[in-house]
Scaffold this active site. Sequence first.
Site, short mmCIF file in Angstrom:
data_model
loop_
_atom_site.label_atom_id
_atom_site.label_comp_id
_atom_site.label_asym_id
_atom_site.label_seq_id
_atom_site.Cartn_x
_atom_site.Cartn_y
_atom_site.Cartn_z
N TYR A 114 59.58 4.69 118.43
CA TYR A 114 59.83 4.47 117.15
C TYR A 114 59.06 5.23 116.09
O TYR A 114 59.37 5.54 115.12
CB TYR A 114 59.07 2.89 117.00
CG TYR A 114 57.53 2.81 116.82
CD1 TYR A 114 56.92 2.81 116.02
CD2 TYR A 114 56.67 2.65 118.23
CE1 TYR A 114 55.45 2.72 115.97
CE2 TYR A 114 55.62 2.69 118.25
CZ TYR A 114 54.89 2.57 117.24
OH TYR A 114 53.68 2.37 117.51
N ILE A 115 57.88 6.14 116.85
CA ILE A 115 57.03 6.90 115.90
C ILE A 115 58.20 8.23 115.52
O ILE A 115 58.51 8.71 114.45
CB ILE A 115 55.74 7.34 116.30
CG1 ILE A 115 54.95 6.17 116.39
CG2 ILE A 115 55.26 8.63 115.50
CD1 ILE A 115 53.56 6.18 116.83
N GLY A 169 33.83 4.45 110.68
CA GLY A 169 33.32 4.08 109.71
C GLY A 169 33.93 3.32 108.60
O GLY A 169 33.55 3.02 107.48
N ASP A 211 45.31 -3.14 120.90
CA ASP A 211 46.14 -1.95 121.58
C ASP A 211 45.41 -1.82 122.88
O ASP A 211 46.16 -1.40 123.79
CB ASP A 211 46.24 -0.75 120.76
CG ASP A 211 47.11 -0.57 119.35
OD1 ASP A 211 47.45 -1.76 119.14
OD2 ASP A 211 47.29 0.42 118.79
N HIS A 264 68.68 -17.98 97.13
CA HIS A 264 70.06 -17.31 96.93
C HIS A 264 69.87 -16.46 95.61
O HIS A 264 69.35 -17.00 94.42
CB HIS A 264 71.34 -18.17 96.66
CG HIS A 264 72.51 -17.40 96.48
ND1 HIS A 264 73.11 -16.54 97.39
CD2 HIS A 264 73.06 -17.46 95.22
CE1 HIS A 264 74.32 -16.24 96.52
NE2 HIS A 264 74.19 -16.46 95.53
N GLY A 302 54.34 8.78 123.03
CA GLY A 302 53.63 7.53 123.42
C GLY A 302 52.29 7.46 122.78
O GLY A 302 51.63 8.45 122.48
N GLU A 308 64.62 13.76 123.95
CA GLU A 308 64.22 12.37 124.65
C GLU A 308 64.59 12.88 126.12
O GLU A 308 65.84 12.93 126.35
CB GLU A 308 65.03 11.44 123.86
CG GLU A 308 64.92 9.94 124.74
CD GLU A 308 63.49 9.45 125.10
OE1 GLU A 308 62.61 9.44 124.19
OE2 GLU A 308 63.09 9.32 126.12
N GLY A 361 60.50 13.00 121.53
CA GLY A 361 60.31 11.35 121.93
C GLY A 361 61.17 10.75 120.83
O GLY A 361 60.83 11.06 119.60
N LYS A 388 54.82 3.75 106.17
CA LYS A 388 55.74 3.12 105.39
C LYS A 388 55.60 3.42 104.11
O LYS A 388 56.51 3.24 103.40
CB LYS A 388 55.29 1.55 105.61
CG LYS A 388 56.19 0.89 106.48
CD LYS A 388 55.89 0.97 107.93
CE LYS A 388 56.42 2.25 108.73
NZ LYS A 388 55.92 2.35 110.25
P1 ADP Z 1 43.76 -2.24 117.20
O1 ADP Z 1 44.92 -2.33 116.36
O2 ADP Z 1 44.14 -2.52 118.24
O3 ADP Z 1 42.45 -2.64 116.45
P2 ADP Z 1 43.19 0.70 116.24
O4 ADP Z 1 43.65 1.71 116.97
O5 ADP Z 1 43.90 0.53 114.98
O6 ADP Z 1 43.34 -0.57 117.04
O7 ADP Z 1 41.57 0.61 116.05
C1 ADP Z 1 40.67 0.87 116.96
C2 ADP Z 1 39.63 1.56 116.20
O8 ADP Z 1 38.47 1.67 117.17
C3 ADP Z 1 39.98 2.96 115.61
O9 ADP Z 1 39.14 3.09 114.18
C4 ADP Z 1 38.86 3.80 116.41
O10 ADP Z 1 38.56 5.09 116.04
C5 ADP Z 1 37.83 3.00 116.98
N1 ADP Z 1 37.01 3.25 118.26
C6 ADP Z 1 37.62 3.61 119.43
N2 ADP Z 1 36.75 3.71 120.53
C7 ADP Z 1 35.60 3.74 119.84
C8 ADP Z 1 34.18 3.65 120.35
N3 ADP Z 1 33.88 3.89 121.66
N4 ADP Z 1 33.21 3.72 119.25
C9 ADP Z 1 33.50 3.43 118.01
N5 ADP Z 1 34.76 3.01 117.46
C10 ADP Z 1 35.85 3.46 118.41
#
Ligand code: ADP
Length: 464
Positions: A185-186, A36, A313, A448, A273, A205, A182, A51
């Site tokens: 990076y995280i 939301g 992603d 500079h 991952g 790792e 792991g 960060k």
């Molecule tokens: P990106 O950076 O690729 O946009 P994020 O993971 O930051 O990816 O954002 C993806 C968003 O989509 C997240 O807030 C996640 O909760 C939401 N989301 C994933 N699947 C669904 C779905 N089926 N319906 C509604 N929201 C979704």
Amino acid sequence: MPQVDVLTIGAGGGAYPGAFMLAAAGYKVVMVDEKGVMSGNCLYEGCIPSKAVREMALALLRKKKFQDYGVLGDVKVDYKKVVAHKDWVQELRYKQHDEELREAGENVSLVKGVAEIIDARTIRVKTDNGDVIYNTKNLIIASGSDSALPPVEGKELCITSSDIFRLHPKIQDVPDTLAVVGAGYIGLETAVMFNIFGSKVEVIEMMPTILPGAVDPVLADMLYKSLDPQIKIHLNSPLKRIEKTEKGVRVHYATPEGVEKTIDADYVLCATGRRPVVPKGIENIPGIKVTKKGIEADESMMTGVQGVYATGDVNGQKMLFHAAVRMSMTAARNIVAGNRPVDKVDVNAIPSVIYTIPEIATVGITRTDAQKMGIPVQEVSFPLEKDAWAQIYGELEGEIRIFLDKRNQRVIGGWVIGIDAGMVINMIGLAVARGLTARDLADFADAHPSIFESVQKAARNAVF
Ligand code: ADP
């Protein structure tokens, strides 16, 4: 049934910048996100809050250094206040996004709910007030990714980055001991922060190097040697199982010799991952290809099905927020062009930053890649120990390295390790994206003192 021009599944970086562009172009757009809110996992539990915490750790480290110089007195950290700062940054940005959404006007709205695909034009959204079925001319799937837990006994005992970085997180105090599974990076970024805050940190790792597959092995090795040796890193050491103890957890892993060893810790962070989140019902769009990496899309973010795009992603091309933003803009432009590929994303020219201390950043092609691709390389570098800005901070370790195509001295890639790597890499990235040459960088009069001067100085090694 509500009718829209574009529906986005997700409202993260892969969705909302493009959604705003489409709304400004007169398209009716609905973004659906189960949270939301806009900005996805990056702001919810990822890049921004991590960060915000990391900069506090860096501030502490810098203060300690100036304390060693005798400039400052005692410095202590109140981790609850660090978390409060992180929360403040997140809330500030959520407020800003609310304003942006209002300013974007009536053409675009955000619906809190879970989207399910009935077919490429029909999406069911489960909201708190029941289901709504949307009919849409175009679909942008930007459902992002989430943490993948290791498939071992006791995996439910793991904490993930979300437990540390989400708004009002579970972790409110510095653990005495932290085990990290792991060295991606995280895992490394978090290990570095908590080491500075005073935790005893051990990382396991399973691969033979840190950051396996994420950066050039030469750079990974440079970082490995630069990390604080107080952080114990066990390579070639796969996780076996996790068990509960009175104080926390016991992490069982195998040494390279195959001997089972354990780490007792307050928490075990599993940073093993991220995997794409594919919306339910994807199989109802015949022609879409889903692999382990995610939903297949080409450089124009098209899935091969007319009017259906996969950005961010979820397409597995580059799991970074800024890559997702670029991809969402591409999808928007191609929709406005009547589903023609007028814009493409050059994933190679998108920088990656790893906010360890020291931080590292890369973009484009390095020597290792170029050799595989048969591109003749010229390599130039500049050591940060000679950089005025690095000297002012007393952070002398590191370098800027630029890779040129030997045939025309075009910048094909680069890396930075050391102070402000995440800033400097953007300049090299722009050079890669725009096909600039060593001379272009050498002839630019960087301010500079600033760390950017070292890009110029590296480039000057290649030209008169
Ligand atoms: P990106 O950076 O690729 O946009 P994020 O993971 O930051 O990816 O954002 C993806 C968003 O989509 C997240 O807030 C996640 O909760 C939401 N989301 C994933 N699947 C669904 C779905 N089926 N319906 C509604 N929201 C979704």
